[in-house]
Design a protein around this motif. Structure first.
Motif, PDB file in Angstrom:
ATOM      1  N   LYS A   1     -14.584 -40.273 -19.497  1.00  0.00           N
ATOM      2  CA  LYS A   1     -13.527 -39.902 -18.565  1.00  0.00           C
ATOM      3  C   LYS A   1     -13.865 -38.625 -17.780  1.00  0.00           C
ATOM      4  CE  LYS A   1     -10.265 -40.281 -21.864  1.00  0.00           C
ATOM      5  NZ  LYS A   1     -10.740 -41.197 -22.904  1.00  0.00           N
ATOM      6  N   THR A   2     -15.141 -38.313 -17.672  1.00  0.00           N
ATOM      7  CA  THR A   2     -15.525 -37.063 -17.006  1.00  0.00           C
ATOM      8  C   THR A   2     -15.235 -37.078 -15.502  1.00  0.00           C
ATOM      9  OG1 THR A   2     -17.779 -37.901 -16.747  1.00  0.00           O
ATOM     10  CG2 THR A   2     -17.328 -36.512 -18.685  1.00  0.00           C
ATOM     11  N   LYS A   3     -15.179 -38.273 -14.894  1.00  0.00           N
ATOM     12  CA  LYS A   3     -14.973 -38.351 -13.447  1.00  0.00           C
ATOM     13  C   LYS A   3     -13.658 -39.026 -13.068  1.00  0.00           C
ATOM     14  CE  LYS A   3     -19.922 -38.438 -12.371  1.00  0.00           C
ATOM     15  NZ  LYS A   3     -21.017 -39.186 -11.687  1.00  0.00           N
ATOM     16  N   ILE A   4     -12.774 -39.212 -14.030  1.00  0.00           N
ATOM     17  CA  ILE A   4     -11.491 -39.870 -13.756  1.00  0.00           C
ATOM     18  C   ILE A   4     -10.351 -39.094 -14.394  1.00  0.00           C
ATOM     19  CG2 ILE A   4     -12.542 -42.163 -13.593  1.00  0.00           C
ATOM     20  CD1 ILE A   4     -11.483 -42.745 -16.391  1.00  0.00           C
ATOM     21  N   ARG A   5      -9.141 -39.376 -13.919  1.00  0.00           N
ATOM     22  CA  ARG A   5      -7.952 -38.798 -14.521  1.00  0.00           C
ATOM     23  C   ARG A   5      -6.796 -39.787 -14.389  1.00  0.00           C
ATOM     24  NH1 ARG A   5      -5.328 -34.328 -10.255  1.00  0.00           N
ATOM     25  NH2 ARG A   5      -5.551 -35.621  -8.388  1.00  0.00           N
ATOM     26  N   LEU A   6      -5.783 -39.584 -15.211  1.00  0.00           N
ATOM     27  CA  LEU A   6      -4.542 -40.361 -15.152  1.00  0.00           C
ATOM     28  C   LEU A   6      -3.399 -39.396 -14.878  1.00  0.00           C
ATOM     29  CD1 LEU A   6      -2.721 -42.876 -15.603  1.00  0.00           C
ATOM     30  CD2 LEU A   6      -2.746 -42.325 -18.052  1.00  0.00           C
ATOM     31  N   VAL A   7      -2.617 -39.684 -13.851  1.00  0.00           N
ATOM     32  CA  VAL A   7      -1.441 -38.877 -13.522  1.00  0.00           C
ATOM     33  C   VAL A   7      -0.190 -39.709 -13.778  1.00  0.00           C
ATOM     34  CG1 VAL A   7      -0.156 -37.737 -11.684  1.00  0.00           C
ATOM     35  CG2 VAL A   7      -2.640 -37.469 -11.813  1.00  0.00           C
ATOM     36  N   ILE A   8       0.727 -39.165 -14.570  1.00  0.00           N
ATOM     37  CA  ILE A   8       2.044 -39.772 -14.799  1.00  0.00           C
ATOM     38  C   ILE A   8       3.054 -38.904 -14.047  1.00  0.00           C
ATOM     39  CG2 ILE A   8       3.750 -40.513 -16.494  1.00  0.00           C
ATOM     40  CD1 ILE A   8       1.086 -41.963 -16.789  1.00  0.00           C
ATOM     41  N   ALA A   9       3.628 -39.435 -12.983  1.00  0.00           N
ATOM     42  CA  ALA A   9       4.548 -38.664 -12.140  1.00  0.00           C
ATOM     43  C   ALA A   9       5.952 -39.242 -12.249  1.00  0.00           C
ATOM     44  CB  ALA A   9       4.077 -38.689 -10.688  1.00  0.00           C
ATOM     45  N   GLY A  10       6.869 -38.446 -12.761  1.00  0.00           N
ATOM     46  CA  GLY A  10       8.245 -38.906 -12.888  1.00  0.00           C
ATOM     47  C   GLY A  10       8.925 -38.300 -14.086  1.00  0.00           C
ATOM     48  N   SER A  11      10.148 -38.733 -14.315  1.00  0.00           N
ATOM     49  CA  SER A  11      10.924 -38.280 -15.467  1.00  0.00           C
ATOM     50  C   SER A  11      11.636 -39.479 -16.065  1.00  0.00           C
ATOM     51  CB  SER A  11      11.931 -37.194 -15.046  1.00  0.00           C
ATOM     52  OG  SER A  11      12.759 -37.670 -13.997  1.00  0.00           O
ATOM     53  N   GLY A  12      12.264 -39.273 -17.200  1.00  0.00           N
ATOM     54  CA  GLY A  12      12.967 -40.375 -17.847  1.00  0.00           C
ATOM     55  C   GLY A  12      13.049 -40.187 -19.346  1.00  0.00           C
ATOM     56  N   SER A  13      13.714 -41.119 -19.999  1.00  0.00           N
ATOM     57  CA  SER A  13      14.036 -40.975 -21.417  1.00  0.00           C
ATOM     58  C   SER A  13      12.817 -40.980 -22.325  1.00  0.00           C
ATOM     59  CB  SER A  13      14.994 -42.106 -21.842  1.00  0.00           C
ATOM     60  OG  SER A  13      14.428 -43.379 -21.558  1.00  0.00           O
ATOM     61  N   ASP A  14      11.689 -41.541 -21.872  1.00  0.00           N
ATOM     62  CA  ASP A  14      10.481 -41.608 -22.710  1.00  0.00           C
ATOM     63  C   ASP A  14       9.413 -40.585 -22.312  1.00  0.00           C
ATOM     64  OD1 ASP A  14      11.574 -43.632 -24.167  1.00  0.00           O
ATOM     65  OD2 ASP A  14       9.942 -45.058 -23.865  1.00  0.00           O
ATOM     66  N   ARG A  15       9.766 -39.627 -21.459  1.00  0.00           N
ATOM     67  CA  ARG A  15       8.752 -38.676 -20.979  1.00  0.00           C
ATOM     68  C   ARG A  15       8.185 -37.838 -22.124  1.00  0.00           C
ATOM     69  NH1 ARG A  15       7.579 -33.734 -17.870  1.00  0.00           N
ATOM     70  NH2 ARG A  15       6.499 -34.356 -15.947  1.00  0.00           N
ATOM     71  N   ALA A  16       9.068 -37.296 -22.956  1.00  0.00           N
ATOM     72  CA  ALA A  16       8.603 -36.455 -24.067  1.00  0.00           C
ATOM     73  C   ALA A  16       7.721 -37.252 -25.022  1.00  0.00           C
ATOM     74  CB  ALA A  16       9.793 -35.854 -24.810  1.00  0.00           C
ATOM     75  N   LYS A  17       8.114 -38.485 -25.304  1.00  0.00           N
ATOM     76  CA  LYS A  17       7.329 -39.358 -26.190  1.00  0.00           C
ATOM     77  C   LYS A  17       5.938 -39.603 -25.604  1.00  0.00           C
ATOM     78  CE  LYS A  17       7.135 -44.244 -27.507  1.00  0.00           C
ATOM     79  NZ  LYS A  17       7.823 -45.552 -27.380  1.00  0.00           N
ATOM     80  N   CYS A  18       5.870 -39.843 -24.294  1.00  0.00           N
ATOM     81  CA  CYS A  18       4.586 -40.102 -23.653  1.00  0.00           C
ATOM     82  C   CYS A  18       3.717 -38.848 -23.609  1.00  0.00           C
ATOM     83  CB  CYS A  18       4.810 -40.655 -22.248  1.00  0.00           C
ATOM     84  SG  CYS A  18       5.435 -42.359 -22.234  1.00  0.00           S
ATOM     85  N   MET A  19       4.335 -37.699 -23.457  1.00  0.00           N
ATOM     86  CA  MET A  19       3.577 -36.443 -23.462  1.00  0.00           C
ATOM     87  C   MET A  19       2.961 -36.196 -24.839  1.00  0.00           C
ATOM     88  SD  MET A  19       5.913 -33.947 -21.037  1.00  0.00           S
ATOM     89  CE  MET A  19       4.666 -32.660 -20.897  1.00  0.00           C
ATOM     90  N   ARG A  20       3.702 -36.548 -25.879  1.00  0.00           N
ATOM     91  CA  ARG A  20       3.155 -36.414 -27.235  1.00  0.00           C
ATOM     92  C   ARG A  20       1.979 -37.363 -27.431  1.00  0.00           C
ATOM     93  NH1 ARG A  20       8.719 -36.094 -28.549  1.00  0.00           N
ATOM     94  NH2 ARG A  20       8.740 -38.287 -29.182  1.00  0.00           N
ATOM     95  N   LEU A  21       2.109 -38.565 -26.888  1.00  0.00           N
ATOM     96  CA  LEU A  21       1.060 -39.567 -27.002  1.00  0.00           C
ATOM     97  C   LEU A  21      -0.228 -39.114 -26.296  1.00  0.00           C
ATOM     98  CD1 LEU A  21       0.427 -42.474 -28.003  1.00  0.00           C
ATOM     99  CD2 LEU A  21       1.291 -43.301 -25.804  1.00  0.00           C
ATOM    100  N   ALA A  22      -0.051 -38.320 -25.243  1.00  0.00           N
ATOM    101  CA  ALA A  22      -1.201 -37.878 -24.454  1.00  0.00           C
ATOM    102  C   ALA A  22      -1.778 -36.548 -24.922  1.00  0.00           C
ATOM    103  CB  ALA A  22      -0.792 -37.773 -22.987  1.00  0.00           C
ATOM    104  N   GLN A  23      -1.212 -35.967 -25.966  1.00  0.00           N
ATOM    105  CA  GLN A  23      -1.702 -34.674 -26.456  1.00  0.00           C
ATOM    106  C   GLN A  23      -3.200 -34.740 -26.784  1.00  0.00           C
ATOM    107  OE1 GLN A  23       0.779 -33.450 -29.731  1.00  0.00           O
ATOM    108  NE2 GLN A  23       2.060 -32.167 -28.447  1.00  0.00           N
ATOM    109  N   GLY A  24      -3.902 -33.692 -26.366  1.00  0.00           N
ATOM    110  CA  GLY A  24      -5.337 -33.633 -26.642  1.00  0.00           C
ATOM    111  C   GLY A  24      -6.192 -34.313 -25.593  1.00  0.00           C
TER     112      GLY A  24
END
Length: 402
Positions: free
Chosen positions: A245-268
């Protein structure tokens, strides 16, 4: 004075597609010297969004915000209470204005808010135009354990049949939805009109990206509500499966009831970023993507069409969609040749497709995005679909008075 009533579960300043649909309809109807009244609850969607005080000084219609219970969190009991509370508030408004109402346009919470509106309108012989955004209880039971889903379905499907059969016209947002409602709710096809949800294409046409600074990283992006049905967790899991993943990224743009859960999933994962997505900045935000992502859980896409898809196409970006191949959105992607469709909830397949697409020449992807844009102009524009809805609403005259 004769009045048209718009009952809507969301309304600006909420940055939700249905909110802007209802606002566009109210503004368009009021252009014709029609008296229009909008009824909505307090702004609450999406969960976690901070609202500024709405300014509606130059509005040509009346907007009544009722003091009903709201539940922005995705909680079953809270959402049930919210639907009942708003429905009862709408019942009161209809009863108080029944002598002057020529028609009610309804885009509100299922199933109880719909029931109170339909029952009260029927009692007062007021025609209803029922805009269906999602099919319940089917959408609900997909979130429940199997042992509960059968019981809940048979407990609630009769209520949905009552609501639909007592509306004079039904607006479905896709051909699949129209066919499903006809077969599974016993509705005559001529009663259902297919009118696509729209985005304001002028917002995208007006955006000037000439001064845009491109990231050196290939950018996959999801933009929209981060909710359970949106499957953002599936997108994150699939992206995490990409080895280099050195030359790519994923952007999640928005808010909602699962945002905190998804941020935890993306930790690290340093290559996953979370952005805010104010409605007015959507064209600018999406312009920073190379590829836009959609994900729906298995079966949901057969009766629902994600409104963000239209916005994606107006941004001239190719789309990777993880959803049922038989869905209307998948058919549109294939017809327009503007992206790729992979199986829903299949992590390895989405991972492979993202890896593959990140290596495609950008000129090829840009051409796919342009093809999607042309398709959207032809089929998903605001003017075409707004005109159809307002004409449908205006076809009802004040005939229920004796």
């Amino acid at each position: 004075m004769i009045m048209k009533l718009i009952i809507t579960a969301v309304f600006p300043p909420e940055p939700i597609v249905s909110a802007n649909l209802s606002s566009d309809i109210a503004n368009e109807l009021s252009k014709n010297s029609e008296q229009v009244k909008v009824v909505s609850p307090k702004p609450s969607r999406p969960f976690g969004h901070k609202f500024k005080k709405a300014e509606n000084k130059n509005s040509s219609f009346e907007h009544q915000i009722v003091n009903s219970y709201v539940c922005p969190k995705s909680k079953l009991i809270g959402r049930l209470r919210e639907s009942i509370s708003f429905g009862m508030a709408c019942k009161k408004v209809i009863s108080e204005n029944s002598k002057s109402l020529s028609v009610i346009y309804m885009n509100t919470w299922p199933l109880f808010a719909q029931y109170f509106v339909v029952k009260t309108a029927k009692k007062n012989k007021i025609p209803i135009v029922f805009h269906v955004q999602d099919i319940y209880p089917e959408s609900l039971i997909k979130k429940l354990p199997p042992f509960l889903s059968h019981l809940v379905y048979w407990s609630l499907v009769g209520l949905d049949k009552y609501n639909l059969k007592n509306a004079q016209k039904i607006i479905a947002i896709s051909p699949n939805m129209k066919n499903y409602l006809s077969v599974n709710r016993g509705l005559e096809l001529h009663k259902i009109e297919v009118i696509r949800n729209w985005q304001n294409d002028q917002n995208f046409l007006a955006y000037d990206d000439s001064n845009k600074t491109d990231s050196p990283l290939f950018t996959f992006m999801y933009v929209g509500s981060i909710s359970t049905s949106a499957g953002v967790d599936h997108i994150i899991e699939s992206f995490k499966g990409i080895k280099n993943k050195t030359k790519i990224r994923l952007v999640i743009a928005g808010s909602g009831s699962d945002r905190a859960k998804c941020m935890r999933l993306a930790q690290g994962e340093s290559s996953i970023e979370f952005w805010e997505a104010p409605y007015e900045l959507i064209p600018e935000i999406q312009s920073k993507a190379d590829v836009l992502l959609l994900s729906l859980k298995k079966g949901i896409g057969l009766t629902a069409s994600p409104s963000k898809f239209t916005a994606y196409l107006f941004s001239k970006k190719p789309v990777i969609a993880s959803m049922d191949a038989e869905s209307d959105t998948a058919h549109s992607i294939n017809e327009a040749n503007c992206g790729f469709v992979v199986l829903p909830e299949n992590v390895s397949e989405l991972t492979s497709k993202m890896q593959e697409v990140s290596n495609i020449d950008k000129s090829v992807l840009q051409n796919m995005g342009l093809q999607g844009y042309q398709y959207a102009l032809k089929n998903l524009s605001k003017k075409q679909n707004l005109d159809r809805i307002t004409e449908l609403i205006c076809s009802f005259k004040l005939e229920h008075q004796t």
